[in-house]
Write an enzyme that holds these catalytic residues in place. Structure first.
Site, PDB file in Angstrom:
ATOM      1  N   LYS A   1      -7.356  -2.950  -6.365  1.00  0.00           N
ATOM      2  CA  LYS A   1      -6.971  -1.717  -5.678  1.00  0.00           C
ATOM      3  C   LYS A   1      -8.180  -1.118  -4.990  1.00  0.00           C
ATOM      4  CE  LYS A   1      -3.078  -0.101  -8.408  1.00  0.00           C
ATOM      5  NZ  LYS A   1      -2.343   1.121  -8.736  1.00  0.00           N
TER       6      LYS A   1
ATOM      7  N   ASP B   1       4.742  11.957  -9.673  1.00  0.00           N
ATOM      8  CA  ASP B   1       5.441  11.051  -8.762  1.00  0.00           C
ATOM      9  C   ASP B   1       6.079   9.961  -9.605  1.00  0.00           C
ATOM     10  OD1 ASP B   1       6.376   9.425  -6.800  1.00  0.00           O
ATOM     11  OD2 ASP B   1       4.512   9.326  -5.667  1.00  0.00           O
TER      12      ASP B   1
ATOM     13  N   SER C   1       0.835  -1.191   0.000  1.00  0.00           N
ATOM     14  CA  SER C   1       0.000   0.000   0.000  1.00  0.00           C
ATOM     15  C   SER C   1       0.869   1.239   0.000  1.00  0.00           C
ATOM     16  CB  SER C   1      -0.949  -0.005   1.198  1.00  0.00           C
ATOM     17  OG  SER C   1      -0.236  -0.276   2.372  1.00  0.00           O
ATOM     18  N   GLY C   2       0.268   2.329  -0.414  1.00  0.00           N
ATOM     19  CA  GLY C   2       0.939   3.621  -0.403  1.00  0.00           C
ATOM     20  C   GLY C   2       0.178   4.536   0.519  1.00  0.00           C
ATOM     21  N   TYR C   3       0.022   5.790   0.140  1.00  0.00           N
ATOM     22  CA  TYR C   3      -0.697   6.734   0.984  1.00  0.00           C
ATOM     23  C   TYR C   3      -2.195   6.517   0.913  1.00  0.00           C
ATOM     24  CZ  TYR C   3       3.761   8.806   1.039  1.00  0.00           C
ATOM     25  OH  TYR C   3       5.083   8.966   1.196  1.00  0.00           O
ATOM     26  N   THR C   4      -2.648   6.130  -0.261  1.00  0.00           N
ATOM     27  CA  THR C   4      -4.076   6.128  -0.510  1.00  0.00           C
ATOM     28  C   THR C   4      -4.654   4.734  -0.640  1.00  0.00           C
ATOM     29  OG1 THR C   4      -3.589   8.072  -1.850  1.00  0.00           O
ATOM     30  CG2 THR C   4      -5.831   7.219  -1.954  1.00  0.00           C
ATOM     31  N   LYS C   5      -3.943   3.906  -1.383  1.00  0.00           N
ATOM     32  CA  LYS C   5      -4.547   2.641  -1.794  1.00  0.00           C
ATOM     33  C   LYS C   5      -3.899   1.446  -1.116  1.00  0.00           C
ATOM     34  CE  LYS C   5      -3.671   4.536  -5.673  1.00  0.00           C
ATOM     35  NZ  LYS C   5      -3.074   4.590  -6.986  1.00  0.00           N
TER      36      LYS C   5
ATOM     37  N   VAL D   1      -3.317  -2.581  -2.106  1.00  0.00           N
ATOM     38  CA  VAL D   1      -3.351  -3.414  -3.300  1.00  0.00           C
ATOM     39  C   VAL D   1      -3.287  -4.887  -2.893  1.00  0.00           C
ATOM     40  CG1 VAL D   1      -2.241  -3.913  -5.505  1.00  0.00           C
ATOM     41  CG2 VAL D   1      -2.210  -1.594  -4.602  1.00  0.00           C
TER      42      VAL D   1
HETATM   43  N1  LIG Z   1      -0.843  -4.012 -10.496  1.00  0.00           N
HETATM   44  C1  LIG Z   1      -0.051  -4.233  -9.453  1.00  0.00           C
HETATM   45  N2  LIG Z   1       0.556  -5.432  -9.291  1.00  0.00           N
HETATM   46  C2  LIG Z   1       1.362  -5.647  -8.238  1.00  0.00           C
HETATM   47  N3  LIG Z   1       1.629  -4.752  -7.284  1.00  0.00           N
HETATM   48  C3  LIG Z   1       1.067  -3.546  -7.382  1.00  0.00           C
HETATM   49  C4  LIG Z   1       0.199  -3.221  -8.469  1.00  0.00           C
HETATM   50  N4  LIG Z   1      -0.203  -1.947  -8.315  1.00  0.00           N
HETATM   51  C5  LIG Z   1       0.385  -1.507  -7.187  1.00  0.00           C
HETATM   52  N5  LIG Z   1       1.149  -2.453  -6.623  1.00  0.00           N
HETATM   53  C6  LIG Z   1       1.933  -2.326  -5.384  1.00  0.00           C
HETATM   54  O1  LIG Z   1       1.143  -1.706  -4.385  1.00  0.00           O
HETATM   55  C7  LIG Z   1       1.785  -0.545  -3.881  1.00  0.00           C
HETATM   56  C8  LIG Z   1       0.755   0.565  -3.667  1.00  0.00           C
HETATM   57  O2  LIG Z   1       0.071   0.856  -4.871  1.00  0.00           O
HETATM   58  P1  LIG Z   1      -0.134   2.317  -5.403  1.00  0.00           P
HETATM   59  O3  LIG Z   1       1.208   2.932  -5.670  1.00  0.00           O
HETATM   60  O4  LIG Z   1      -1.099   2.292  -6.514  1.00  0.00           O
HETATM   61  O5  LIG Z   1      -0.804   3.003  -4.114  1.00  0.00           O
HETATM   62  P2  LIG Z   1      -0.725   4.525  -3.669  1.00  0.00           P
HETATM   63  O6  LIG Z   1      -1.478   4.628  -2.412  1.00  0.00           O
HETATM   64  O7  LIG Z   1      -1.133   5.413  -4.801  1.00  0.00           O
HETATM   65  O8  LIG Z   1       0.820   4.685  -3.438  1.00  0.00           O
HETATM   66  P3  LIG Z   1       1.661   6.019  -3.433  1.00  0.00           P
HETATM   67  O9  LIG Z   1       1.259   6.742  -2.231  1.00  0.00           O
HETATM   68  O10 LIG Z   1       3.071   5.504  -3.390  1.00  0.00           O
HETATM   69  O11 LIG Z   1       1.382   6.765  -4.693  1.00  0.00           O
HETATM   70  C9  LIG Z   1       2.836  -0.164  -4.916  1.00  0.00           C
HETATM   71  O12 LIG Z   1       3.988   0.317  -4.309  1.00  0.00           O
HETATM   72  C10 LIG Z   1       3.113  -1.434  -5.674  1.00  0.00           C
HETATM   73  O13 LIG Z   1       4.291  -2.071  -5.203  1.00  0.00           O
END
Ligand SMILES: Nc1ncnc2c1ncn2[C@@H]1O[C@H](COP(=O)(O)OP(=O)(O)OP(=O)(O)O)[C@@H](O)[C@H]1O
Ligand SMILES: *[C@@H]1O[C@H](CO)[C@@H](O)[C@H](O)[C@H]1NC(C)=O
Ligand SMILES: *[C@@H]1O[C@H](CO)[C@@H](O)[C@H](O)[C@H]1NC(C)=O
Ligand SMILES: *[C@@H]1O[C@H](CO)[C@@H](O)[C@H](O)[C@H]1NC(C)=O
Ligand SMILES: *[C@@H]1O[C@H](CO)[C@@H](O)[C@H](O)[C@H]1NC(C)=O
Ligand SMILES: *[C@@H]1O[C@H](CO)[C@@H](O)[C@H](O)[C@H]1NC(C)=O
Length: 500
Positions: free
Chosen positions: A173, A285, A153-157, A159
């Site tokens: 997601k 980003d 996961s990141g800040y928002t999502k 996965v």
């Molecule tokens: N299609 C995918 N297949 C495998 N792993 C994924 C996939 N999409 C995202 N991930 C993993 O999940 C993590 C979080 O996904 P994502 O970057 O979309 O979330 P976010 O909350 O937008 O993160 P950030 O805050 O870094 O932008 C990613 O760092 C990645 O390693």
């Protein structure tokens, strides 16, 4: 599955998100971006802990501030679907108008008053109208998902990995309830449902962009699902192609050929983004975690920080891009736009996060001058993406065609005895970078290159040509430390060093 979904999702309003999505996905074409905001710097704007928006004062104006943020997100998503046709704005259909008018003003309380039947009907229509290719996956497939596994996961999502329809491995997601985005918003506004909505817009935006930006190096969107969880109505889950995280450390240990493939796919992606149907798209980003690897190719997965806005300017000094190690000032055009700023920001990021680490090291010596030139020209922003892409394709052609070997003098020091239909099972030695962790497995253009390699390794006493090839069509060869045990194998050819 259901419990998990509850954990990662929360209360929110379907019709709005769905309406947005419908609007966005079904309007062909796009238009030039609206008047841009003040220029943003070149560095990724979302370092760890980055807020959603500039901090707002607590209390009084809080709800209004949240409503404004929601409206801004909503309007941003709308921008990605507006028609471009030279100044001709397509008339908005009545139903869309209603959704657009209602959207920003609606609160979750109002949402709940809406008859559930209507929401369900709208949802159904969305799925029916949504002509995703390949055929859309949706709630039905999601409910039958197996093997759900948290990926990251990141800040928002958050996965998850899941297997749909017993065969297709996908990424799911959803909004991460424990994530910074939602937690911070709730702390500030104490409005979970609207905070969920705000975060869910990022997924909507990403889905719309994945849908409109179709390219081999953009992750594929398979579908989505709005569903009610136990006490939580209408949470959004996007279903996309599955990848594996891009691990820089790991990449540094792979062959030049594989690292070059990452750079080439990145450049092809940036070339597409610079000429996309939405205009020139920049990835604000650009950290490696925004990308994943699918079958050895790099694909962009996180598009919630993508932007199509090109900065406006009155003088060159408005076109300032700041990076940690380097600043640039781009020319301001007569039209009052910073020339190619989106493209150049992408390129410099590609240079600093990827090319500089991945392109030159352990490359074939004859390609080094060309690769150094590419690294230098992107690091100085001397080239645009068209030239950069053309140069990388040229490297690919030199490599694939074997032309890169032509200027090297190829006189073998040793003689080799050819043993057809044979291989050496053991007698491995290690080399770097090898395609096999125990032995020395390298790719070659032809048998002469294999001889050259064996000549140059003192341990090498023999090699075995396999019938396997790499992504460029080069043949994989095992290099061996001895040739005491030779076994029959119809798919392999062994060469044994006979003189030293
Ligand atoms: N299609 C995918 N297949 C495998 N792993 C994924 C996939 N999409 C995202 N991930 C993993 O999940 C993590 C979080 O996904 P994502 O970057 O979309 O979330 P976010 O909350 O937008 O993160 P950030 O805050 O870094 O932008 C990613 O760092 C990645 O390693
Ligand atoms: C699911 O699998 C079945 C059989 O394996 C197939 O007929 C069906 O088309 C698949 N559905 C989707 C949406 O891929
Ligand atoms: C880039 O610009 C910033 C702001 O003007 C300045 O503080 C910084 O020192 C500059 N960095 C480099 C490497 O020139
Ligand atoms: C590019 O090459 C020039 C001349 O050799 C050198 O001064 C400069 O530092 C290089 N730039 C980068 C980004 O490698
Ligand atoms: C090989 O040499 C020729 C003639 O000197 C030159 O034109 C060509 O670019 C060289 N090729 C490589 C891959 O260095
Ligand atoms: C290599 O040989 C194996 C074993 O006979 C065979 O199954 C496979 O199809 C061959 N692969 C290629 C790429 O020819």
């Amino acid at each position: 599955m259901r419990r998990r979904k509850t954990a990662v999702a929360a209360a929110c309003c379907l019709a709005l998100l769905l309406g947005t999505l419908l609007n966005v996905l079904f309007v062909p074409g796009s238009e030039l971006p609206p008047p841009p905001p003040p220029p943003r710097d070149g560095a990724p704007p979302s370092p760890p802990g980055a807020p959603l928006e500039p901090p707002e004062e607590e209390g009084g104006g809080g709800r209004a501030a949240l409503a404004r943020q929601l409206r801004e997100r909503y309007e941003e998503v709308l921008r990605y679907r507006q028609p471009r046709a030279a100044g001709v704005r397509r008339a908005v259909r009545p139903r869309e108008r209603r959704l657009m008018d209602l959207a920003p003003a609606r609160t979750s309380a109002e949402q709940q008053q809406q008859p559930r039947g209507r929401a369900a009907a709208e949802r159904g229509r969305a799925s029916a109208e949504l002509g995703l290719e390949p055929p859309p996956l949706g709630c039905r497939e999601l409910r039958a998902a197996g093997g759900v596994q948290y990926l990251g996961s990141g800040y928002t999502k958050a996965v998850y990995k899941a297997v749909l329809n017993r065969s297709l491995a996908v990424a799911l997601k959803a909004v991460d309830f424990g994530g910074h985005d939602v937690a911070r918003c709730v702390r500030q506004f104490a409005a979970l449902a609207d905070c969920y909505r705000l975060a869910a817009y990022k997924i909507v935006k990403e889905m719309v962009l994945l849908q409109r930006l179709r390219h081999a190096n953009v992750l594929q969107l398979y579908g989505y699902c709005y569903q009610d969880s136990n006490d939580i109505p209408d949470t959004l889950t996007a279903i996309t192609e599955l990848g594996s995280p891009l691990e820089m450390i790991q990449l540094l240990q792979t062959s030049w050929e594989d690292r070059f493939r990452i750079c080439l796919s990145l450049v092809r992606l940036l070339h597409y983004l610079a000429h996309s149907p939405l205009g020139s798209v920049t990835l604000l980003d650009f950290r490696p975690r925004q990308f994943v690897i699918v079958d050895g190719e790099l694909k962009v997965t996180d598009l919630d920080d993508a932007s199509i806005e090109e900065s406006s300017c009155t003088s060159n000094s408005d076109c300032f891009m700041e990076f940690p190690a380097r600043n640039f000032t781009l020319p301001c055009s007569i039209e009052g736009r910073c020339q190619n700023m989106n493209e150049k920001r992408n390129l410099y990021n590609a240079y600093r996060f990827f090319f500089t680490y991945l392109l030159p090291h352990s490359a074939p010596p004859s390609l080094r001058p060309l690769l150094d030139k590419i690294v230098n020209a992107t690091g100085e922003l001397h080239w645009g993406i068209d030239e950069t892409a053309a140069q990388l394709e040229r490297v690919l052609n030199l490599y694939k065609s074997g032309e890169y070997l032509q200027n090297t003098t190829r006189i073998s020091k040793s003689e080799y005895r050819r043993v057809p239909e044979a291989f050496i099972p053991d007698e491995n030695y290690r080399c770097w970078p090898s395609y096999h962790h125990k032995g020395c497995l390298l790719s070659v253009f032809d048998v002469n290159e294999a001889i050259e390699i064996c000549d140059s390794y003192s341990q090498c006493k023999a090699f075995v040509l396999t019938n396997q090839t790499t992504w460029t069509g080069r043949q994989l060869v095992f290099f061996k430390a001895a040739s005491n045990h030779i076994m029959p194998d119809p798919d392999k050819i062994t060469y044994v060093k006979v003189t030293d």
